[in-house]
Write a protein that holds these residues in place. Structure first.
Motif, PDB file in Angstrom:
ATOM      1  N   SER A  45       0.842  -1.195   0.000  1.00 39.92           N
ATOM      2  CA  SER A  45       0.000   0.000   0.000  1.00 39.92           C
ATOM      3  C   SER A  45       0.880   1.248   0.000  1.00 39.92           C
ATOM      4  O   SER A  45       2.069   1.185   0.328  1.00 39.92           O
ATOM      5  N   TYR A  98       0.894   5.660   0.685  1.00 41.44           N
ATOM      6  CA  TYR A  98       0.321   6.957   1.055  1.00 41.44           C
ATOM      7  C   TYR A  98       1.288   8.009   0.527  1.00 41.44           C
ATOM      8  O   TYR A  98       2.504   7.848   0.641  1.00 41.44           O
ATOM      9  N   SER A  99       0.758   9.080  -0.030  1.00 43.51           N
ATOM     10  CA  SER A  99       1.661  10.067  -0.616  1.00 43.51           C
ATOM     11  C   SER A  99       1.215  11.496  -0.368  1.00 43.51           C
ATOM     12  O   SER A  99       0.046  11.767  -0.097  1.00 43.51           O
ATOM     13  N   LYS A 100       2.199  12.378  -0.457  1.00 40.89           N
ATOM     14  CA  LYS A 100       1.979  13.815  -0.580  1.00 40.89           C
ATOM     15  C   LYS A 100       2.649  14.203  -1.882  1.00 40.89           C
ATOM     16  O   LYS A 100       3.861  13.982  -2.037  1.00 40.89           O
ATOM     17  N   LEU A 102       5.101   7.165   1.088  1.00 38.18           N
ATOM     18  CA  LEU A 102       5.344   6.299   2.252  1.00 38.18           C
ATOM     19  C   LEU A 102       4.647   4.978   1.959  1.00 38.18           C
ATOM     20  O   LEU A 102       3.432   4.948   1.811  1.00 38.18           O
ATOM     21  N   ASP A 155       4.043   0.654   2.524  1.00 37.32           N
ATOM     22  CA  ASP A 155       3.929  -0.372   3.554  1.00 37.32           C
ATOM     23  C   ASP A 155       4.007  -1.734   2.857  1.00 37.32           C
ATOM     24  O   ASP A 155       3.274  -1.974   1.895  1.00 37.32           O
ATOM     25  N   GLU A 162      -4.463   6.456   2.018  1.00 38.05           N
ATOM     26  CA  GLU A 162      -3.641   5.327   1.607  1.00 38.05           C
ATOM     27  C   GLU A 162      -4.404   4.481   0.587  1.00 38.05           C
ATOM     28  O   GLU A 162      -5.611   4.280   0.723  1.00 38.05           O
TER      29      GLU A 162
END
Lengths: 388, 388
Positions: free
Chosen positions: A203, A205-207, A225, A227, A359
């Protein structure tokens, strides 16, 4: 066949480099069979640079010409799958420049078509896989020398791009023409190497910053980021606005650590035992000595420094040579074509997470991605929407 | 008053260090007035180490004794606010060890109480603020020498803690006794310095591993991705299971970049112009030369290397000296007590984001945090729940 006659489709910076590498005899087993570009100015440039080489302005004529045994596609990213399918359909071995495409469904279609034509060699220009430093690191990781990977972190901001770079052509840094910014143009190398060495995350998650420090619609800075689903995590940071630029890749494992600086040197630390075993067997008194600075922790590990320096063009020559060798004698490919999917999928997941603000799984909804991409293409109003 | 008589509450590693620094005359303007610990073994140790110093086993007796003008609290983190309020209420100047507390509402109560007693000096033991390297970096950033901050990234995994460390005492690494792991014990220094230098973020997304590489209930590895609301982002990574440890802090601004290694050296790069201006004024031909490697980008910036090496204990002595000087002559505090909130709030936000699986604002719901913390304390079953 002793020599693979390569057809180069697209005579931009990369196409010009490949032609030069081959004509300068830096690619054993390969000659330039023909070159194609649909821009009349580029066609004139090809004739000037390579007067004895057949020139085409329509890539389909090149495919049908009989002048070539194989092609490389160095064209805007959206076109890679379509051209690769046409080339494979014509029985030609196909090397696709990175990225494999812009969105996963078009890459899947290409991969499926290639899988149905196993006699044709299908490969990707992931030139940085030819960097002996990353090859060695992959070996070290795969041999378990640093144990199970627990964390990785790559800051790769050496992709500095001034505004004039983006003004070079109309399709550059647009949603409809290029399909993204740093994620589809510069950092596919690292998206590939990262997953090649550390595996595919579950998975993301981003900015992501769009038009943050450049007047462009697409992304010019990214923090992702990821996982891996087993407790391991990773971070990748990239940007096009850091003049000095950082290229620092750190991998922490249960039995060691690798820190790569500038894609040239790596410090490999190997623990004498699994970290958890070191932790569990250290006594209270030893810990107190540790905090007083009296415990020599250097006995717990060994350190090796690796250093390689392979010029940029040499990496591309190596991939071209490997592609030819696979065609000629079955040498294993450095980057099989189907490997292109992982980088495109991760780039899409990074976009998607930033668009949704949450995410996303690595097997995200491909139609949702394409729908949100098409919304951006529509708002931009310069290029047609894309189909699944 | 010429000398501040300090009462040390808690005779663990920190309390012992502070007593030693003062009795070795390394803290001008300060003497040890009394020492307190509620553990009989520690009381015996105090008597042995400091035979001429009054000893207490109840901190309230120390506060009422008349032996001290000021106190420092080096006790489990949950107790900091309660003891600070009692000390301030007794008219004693108060230095709180980090972190200021475990959850924001208890820190707010302490800060409000201190604000209502402005004659009493209220300060925090953020000893790393006394590191001249970080002081210099803060000056450089505040003077605008690297321009507006666009990104920061701190990997701080030098907090290696073997399992025996966690077995030292029952409250260590528990929800009810300590209130967390690396976020409340080791990394408060960096949570403070990061915000002291780069500002307070607006929102936080995190991946936190609980009992990942140690047999503890609380967090032993953290990745936090923060958003400053103006396009700037930051990442902080920390862990207790990296034997070798990385301490690398990178700050990218519009006009330069700072890379700190090992909290000892910093490379400060200053651009001759704002990066965007460099980008906008570079011509197409110059960009082509850049890509060929023919453009000397070193003309675009200057580089300075800073190096400081201040021993760990010296930082603490500096904060003690500054605390005394503030009491004696009004010298500005290195770390006013109210500054403790930012670190606790960010640590709470990082916990909360991981518990909720989504980004949280920095002004998150404090009662929700406490409720989720109490759920963990209840499940642990060793300590009482906490009140708002």
């Amino acid at each position: 066949m002793n020599t693979v006659r390569l057809g180069i489709i697209g005579y931009g910076a990369q196409g010009g480099l490949y032609a030069r590498l081959i004509t300068e005899d830096r690619v054993p087993g390969m000659s330039v069979g023909a070159i194609c570009d649909n821009d009349p100015e580029k066609v004139a440039k090809i004739t000037e640079d390579h007067p004895d080489t057949p020139v085409y302005s329509d890539y389909k004529e090149l495919l049908a010409s009989g002048d070539v045994d194989a092609v490389v596609t160095t064209v805007p990213h959206y076109l890679h799958p379509e051209m690769a399918i046409a080339a494979i359909d014509a029985g030609l071995h196909t090397l696709v420049d990175k990225p494999a495409g812009v969105y996963t469904s078009q890459v899947q279609e290409m991969n499926d078509f290639a899988a149905a034509h196993p006699d044709v060699t299908f490969a990707l220009m992931f030139n940085q896989r030819a960097n002996p430093l990353y090859q060695r690191i992959k070996e070290i990781v795969e041999a378990g020398e640093i144990g199970a990977i627990r964390r990785s972190n790559w800051i790769i901001t050496t992709w500095w791009r001034p505004m004039a770079y983006y003004k070079q052509s109309d399709w550059r840094a647009t949603w409809g023409g290029e399909g993204g910014g740093v994620l589809v143009n510069q950092v596919p190398h690292q998206l590939d190497l990262w997953q090649w060495i550390c595996g595919v995350p579950q998975s993301v998650y981003s900015k992501v910053a769009y038009g943050f420090r450049r007047d462009i619609a697409v992304e010019d800075e990214v923090t992702a980021l990821v996982d891996y689903g087993n407790g391991a995590t990773g971070v990748l940071i990239t940007a096009v606005h850091d003049v000095i630029g950082t290229d620092r890749f750190e991998i922490l494992g249960d039995k060691g650590k690798i820190v790569v600086e500038g894609s040239k040197t790596a410090t490999v630390t190997r623990l004498t035992k699994d970290e958890r075993e070191i932790s569990d067997t250290m006594t209270g008194p030893e810990v107190r000595e540790l905090f007083k600075g009296n415990l020599d922790t250097t006995e717990l590990y060994t350190t090796e420094t690796l250093e390689y320096n392979r010029p940029w063009g040499q990496q591309h020559a190596s991939v071209l040579e490997n592609f030819a060798a696979h065609i000629l004698d079955g040498t294993p490919l450095i980057a099989p074509g189907s490997d292109g999917m992982t980088g495109v999928r991760l780039a899409n997941a990074i976009h998607l997470s930033s668009w949704l603000g949450r995410e996303v799984p690595i097997d995200f909804d491909q139609s949702e991605y394409l729908q949100l991409l098409n919304e951006r293409i529509r708002a931009e109003g310069k290029f047609p929407e894309r189909e699944a």
